[in-house]
Design a protein around this motif. Structure first.
Motif, PDB file in Angstrom:
ATOM      1  N   THR A 113     113.393  -2.985  -3.863  1.00 43.56           N
ATOM      2  CA  THR A 113     112.647  -2.705  -2.104  1.00 43.56           C
ATOM      3  C   THR A 113     113.510  -3.402  -1.396  1.00 43.56           C
ATOM      4  O   THR A 113     113.912  -4.595  -2.242  1.00 43.56           O
ATOM      5  N   PRO A 114     113.098  -3.834  -0.283  1.00 42.55           N
ATOM      6  CA  PRO A 114     114.377  -4.531   1.074  1.00 42.55           C
ATOM      7  C   PRO A 114     113.407  -6.049   0.228  1.00 42.55           C
ATOM      8  O   PRO A 114     113.992  -7.055   0.579  1.00 42.55           O
ATOM      9  N   ALA A 115     112.062  -5.343   0.075  1.00 41.57           N
ATOM     10  CA  ALA A 115     110.962  -6.809  -0.513  1.00 41.57           C
ATOM     11  C   ALA A 115     111.585  -7.597  -1.422  1.00 41.57           C
ATOM     12  O   ALA A 115     111.117  -8.660  -1.938  1.00 41.57           O
ATOM     13  N   GLY A 116     112.690  -6.847  -2.741  1.00 40.10           N
ATOM     14  CA  GLY A 116     113.315  -7.893  -3.997  1.00 40.10           C
ATOM     15  C   GLY A 116     111.642  -7.127  -4.944  1.00 40.10           C
ATOM     16  O   GLY A 116     112.779  -7.600  -6.062  1.00 40.10           O
ATOM     17  N   GLU A 117     111.505  -5.981  -4.765  1.00 42.78           N
ATOM     18  CA  GLU A 117     110.856  -5.512  -6.108  1.00 42.78           C
ATOM     19  C   GLU A 117     111.490  -4.442  -6.713  1.00 42.78           C
ATOM     20  O   GLU A 117     112.365  -3.764  -6.015  1.00 42.78           O
ATOM     21  N   LEU A 118     111.578  -4.620  -7.789  1.00 40.15           N
ATOM     22  CA  LEU A 118     111.524  -3.950  -9.003  1.00 40.15           C
ATOM     23  C   LEU A 118     111.186  -2.807  -8.675  1.00 40.15           C
ATOM     24  O   LEU A 118     110.314  -2.046  -8.614  1.00 40.15           O
ATOM     25  N   THR A 119     112.333  -0.938  -8.575  1.00 41.24           N
ATOM     26  CA  THR A 119     111.930  -0.334  -7.971  1.00 41.24           C
ATOM     27  C   THR A 119     111.996   0.587 -10.080  1.00 41.24           C
ATOM     28  O   THR A 119     111.118   1.454  -9.623  1.00 41.24           O
ATOM     29  N   HIS A 120     112.988   0.206 -10.698  1.00 45.75           N
ATOM     30  CA  HIS A 120     112.765   0.600 -12.317  1.00 45.75           C
ATOM     31  C   HIS A 120     113.516   1.564 -11.769  1.00 45.75           C
ATOM     32  O   HIS A 120     113.894   2.556 -13.170  1.00 45.75           O
ATOM     33  N   ARG A 121     114.699   1.840 -10.752  1.00 44.12           N
ATOM     34  CA  ARG A 121     115.993   3.093 -10.895  1.00 44.12           C
ATOM     35  C   ARG A 121     117.147   2.461 -11.158  1.00 44.12           C
ATOM     36  O   ARG A 121     117.217   1.353  -9.783  1.00 44.12           O
ATOM     37  N   VAL A 122     117.484   2.738 -12.245  1.00 42.32           N
ATOM     38  CA  VAL A 122     119.075   2.261 -12.375  1.00 42.32           C
ATOM     39  C   VAL A 122     120.123   2.931 -11.889  1.00 42.32           C
ATOM     40  O   VAL A 122     120.288   4.177 -11.896  1.00 42.32           O
ATOM     41  N   LEU A 123     120.797   2.070 -11.272  1.00 36.62           N
ATOM     42  CA  LEU A 123     121.646   2.590 -10.750  1.00 36.62           C
ATOM     43  C   LEU A 123     122.953   2.260 -12.030  1.00 36.62           C
ATOM     44  O   LEU A 123     123.207   1.965 -12.250  1.00 36.62           O
ATOM     45  N   ASP A 124     123.078   3.243 -12.440  1.00 36.76           N
ATOM     46  CA  ASP A 124     124.065   3.427 -13.670  1.00 36.76           C
ATOM     47  C   ASP A 124     125.943   4.718 -13.124  1.00 36.76           C
ATOM     48  O   ASP A 124     125.490   5.139 -12.707  1.00 36.76           O
ATOM     49  N   ALA A 125     126.432   4.424 -14.670  1.00 33.10           N
ATOM     50  CA  ALA A 125     127.516   4.980 -13.963  1.00 33.10           C
ATOM     51  C   ALA A 125     128.344   4.534 -12.635  1.00 33.10           C
ATOM     52  O   ALA A 125     128.868   6.076 -12.042  1.00 33.10           O
ATOM     53  N   LEU A 126     128.349   3.779 -12.033  1.00 34.67           N
ATOM     54  CA  LEU A 126     128.429   3.519 -10.770  1.00 34.67           C
ATOM     55  C   LEU A 126     130.298   3.993 -11.091  1.00 34.67           C
ATOM     56  O   LEU A 126     131.037   3.955 -10.037  1.00 34.67           O
ATOM     57  N   HIS A 127     131.045   3.077 -12.034  1.00 42.04           N
ATOM     58  CA  HIS A 127     132.473   3.661 -11.745  1.00 42.04           C
ATOM     59  C   HIS A 127     133.104   5.023 -11.933  1.00 42.04           C
ATOM     60  O   HIS A 127     133.824   5.366 -11.787  1.00 42.04           O
ATOM     61  N   GLU A 128     131.881   6.275 -12.472  1.00 41.03           N
ATOM     62  CA  GLU A 128     133.067   7.258 -12.375  1.00 41.03           C
ATOM     63  C   GLU A 128     133.030   7.149 -10.960  1.00 41.03           C
ATOM     64  O   GLU A 128     133.355   8.813  -9.889  1.00 41.03           O
ATOM     65  N   ASP A 129     131.786   7.051 -10.183  1.00 42.12           N
ATOM     66  CA  ASP A 129     131.825   7.839  -8.687  1.00 42.12           C
ATOM     67  C   ASP A 129     133.172   6.672  -7.630  1.00 42.12           C
ATOM     68  O   ASP A 129     132.534   7.410  -6.836  1.00 42.12           O
ATOM     69  N   LEU A 130     133.271   5.756  -8.044  1.00 46.53           N
ATOM     70  CA  LEU A 130     134.318   4.998  -7.194  1.00 46.53           C
ATOM     71  C   LEU A 130     135.438   5.467  -6.886  1.00 46.53           C
ATOM     72  O   LEU A 130     135.688   5.523  -5.565  1.00 46.53           O
ATOM     73  N   ASP A 131     135.507   6.940  -7.616  1.00 49.56           N
ATOM     74  CA  ASP A 131     137.190   7.356  -6.349  1.00 49.56           C
ATOM     75  C   ASP A 131     136.842   8.187  -5.674  1.00 49.56           C
ATOM     76  O   ASP A 131     137.775   8.507  -4.904  1.00 49.56           O
ATOM     77  N   THR A 132     135.735   9.165  -5.007  1.00 49.10           N
ATOM     78  CA  THR A 132     134.590   9.042  -4.643  1.00 49.10           C
ATOM     79  C   THR A 132     135.219   8.408  -3.355  1.00 49.10           C
ATOM     80  O   THR A 132     135.166   9.564  -2.014  1.00 49.10           O
ATOM     81  N   LEU A 133     135.098   7.091  -2.707  1.00 54.03           N
ATOM     82  CA  LEU A 133     135.601   6.580  -2.038  1.00 54.03           C
ATOM     83  C   LEU A 133     137.113   6.345  -1.840  1.00 54.03           C
ATOM     84  O   LEU A 133     137.001   5.239  -0.812  1.00 54.03           O
ATOM     85  N   ASP A 134     138.121   6.453  -2.378  1.00 56.23           N
ATOM     86  CA  ASP A 134     139.524   6.357  -2.394  1.00 56.23           C
ATOM     87  C   ASP A 134     140.118   7.735  -1.322  1.00 56.23           C
ATOM     88  O   ASP A 134     139.638   8.416  -1.597  1.00 56.23           O
ATOM     89  N   SER A 135     140.641   6.621  -0.240  1.00 56.38           N
ATOM     90  CA  SER A 135     141.563   8.068   0.277  1.00 56.38           C
ATOM     91  C   SER A 135     142.978   8.235  -0.705  1.00 56.38           C
ATOM     92  O   SER A 135     143.205   7.807  -1.163  1.00 56.38           O
ATOM     93  N   PRO A 136     143.185   9.702  -0.550  1.00 56.54           N
ATOM     94  CA  PRO A 136     144.131  10.511  -1.568  1.00 56.54           C
ATOM     95  C   PRO A 136     145.609   9.286  -1.425  1.00 56.54           C
ATOM     96  O   PRO A 136     146.016   9.499  -2.162  1.00 56.54           O
TER      97      PRO A 136
END
Length: 256
Positions: free
Chosen positions: A120-143
């Motif tokens: 959270t903005p206060a630094g408390e864990l939400t227990h939601r995992v940011l998983d498989a970010l590498h799979e979405d990296l391509d979506t930020l690339d210009s062709p």
């Protein structure tokens, strides 16, 4: 894990120079030193993987554009961005899959892992995992700037090597390829023709820590199978898949 002797033994197995010092720090200071060392070790291996072949592979792809081929500064800038992107991809990949360091099974089963978790903005864990970010990296690339093509490798292999190729390719993405997978491919293969457009070939997905799509078609009247591997992988994995394809074309592989 609180036993300094056990932690020290595992750190020694990973090649730590001062395993007992790391182990004592974990126990006395309650710091996850074994997990930290395991992650840093994997990232260090990624750095060392930037050998001549890896850089040459990126440079070959950079020559696809005339501007880069005729302007050394533009080409250098493109390669620098490509290396930076591959590095980010590798870090995200390691964060998503601690077992991507391919340790022996007996050792891996004793190792701690990790997750990247939202706060959270206060630094408390939400227990939601940011998983498989590498799979979405391509979506930020210009062709125009994306250094990683969807085509990982393509060519042909001996038909007798197809199962071995499938199993080895699946291992690259940590997919458990079994008899049912092979049955699906083996059943579909006789109905394919590599003189047809690749879009008409048989496609089989291999979904592990990332996804690869295997396109296959028989050479009618021959003993070869044309293959195209599509997906998003690191440069290191791309080189391994290309080498695998070359071996399966050159040699007859015998089952163990």
């Amino acid at each position: 894990m609180t036993d300094a002797e056990t932690i020290g033994r595992l750190l020694a197995a990973l090649g730590a120079e001062d395993p007992q010092g790391w182990a004592e720090s974990e126990v006395e200071e309650n710091l996850p030193q074994l997990a930290r060392y395991r992650l840093l070790r994997a990232l260090s291996q990624d750095i060392e993987a930037w050998d001549t072949a890896s850089v040459a592979s990126l440079r070959d792809r950079s020559m696809a554009g005339e501007a880069r081929a005729t302007d050394p500064v533009a080409e250098a800038a493109w390669i620098a961005r490509a290396v930076a992107r591959e590095t980010v991809f590798g870090v995200l990949y390691r964060l998503a899959d601690p077992d991507s360091d391919a340790l022996p099974t007996a050792l891996r089963q004793q190792m701690p892992g990790w997750v990247l978790m939202e706060t959270t903005p206060a630094g408390e864990l939400t227990h939601r995992v940011l998983d498989a970010l590498h799979e979405d990296l391509d979506t930020l690339d210009s062709p125009a700037e994306a250094p990683r093509s969807k085509t990982v490798a393509e060519g042909w292999i001996r038909e007798t090597n197809l199962r071995a190729f499938c199993e080895s390719l699946a291992a690259e993405v940590a997919y458990d390829f079994d008899d049912s997978d092979w049955l699906a491919i083996d059943t579909a293969l006789p109905h394919t023709d590599d003189e047809q457009p690749p879009s008409a070939w048989y496609i089989y997905p291999l979904v592990g820590r990332t996804r690869l799509d295997l396109h296959v078609a028989r050479s009618v009247g021959g003993s070869e199978v044309s293959v195209s591997v599509q997906g998003t992988v690191s440069s290191r994995s791309r080189i391994r898949v290309e080498l695998l394809l070359d071996v399966m074309a050159r040699y007859a592989v015998a089952p163990d």
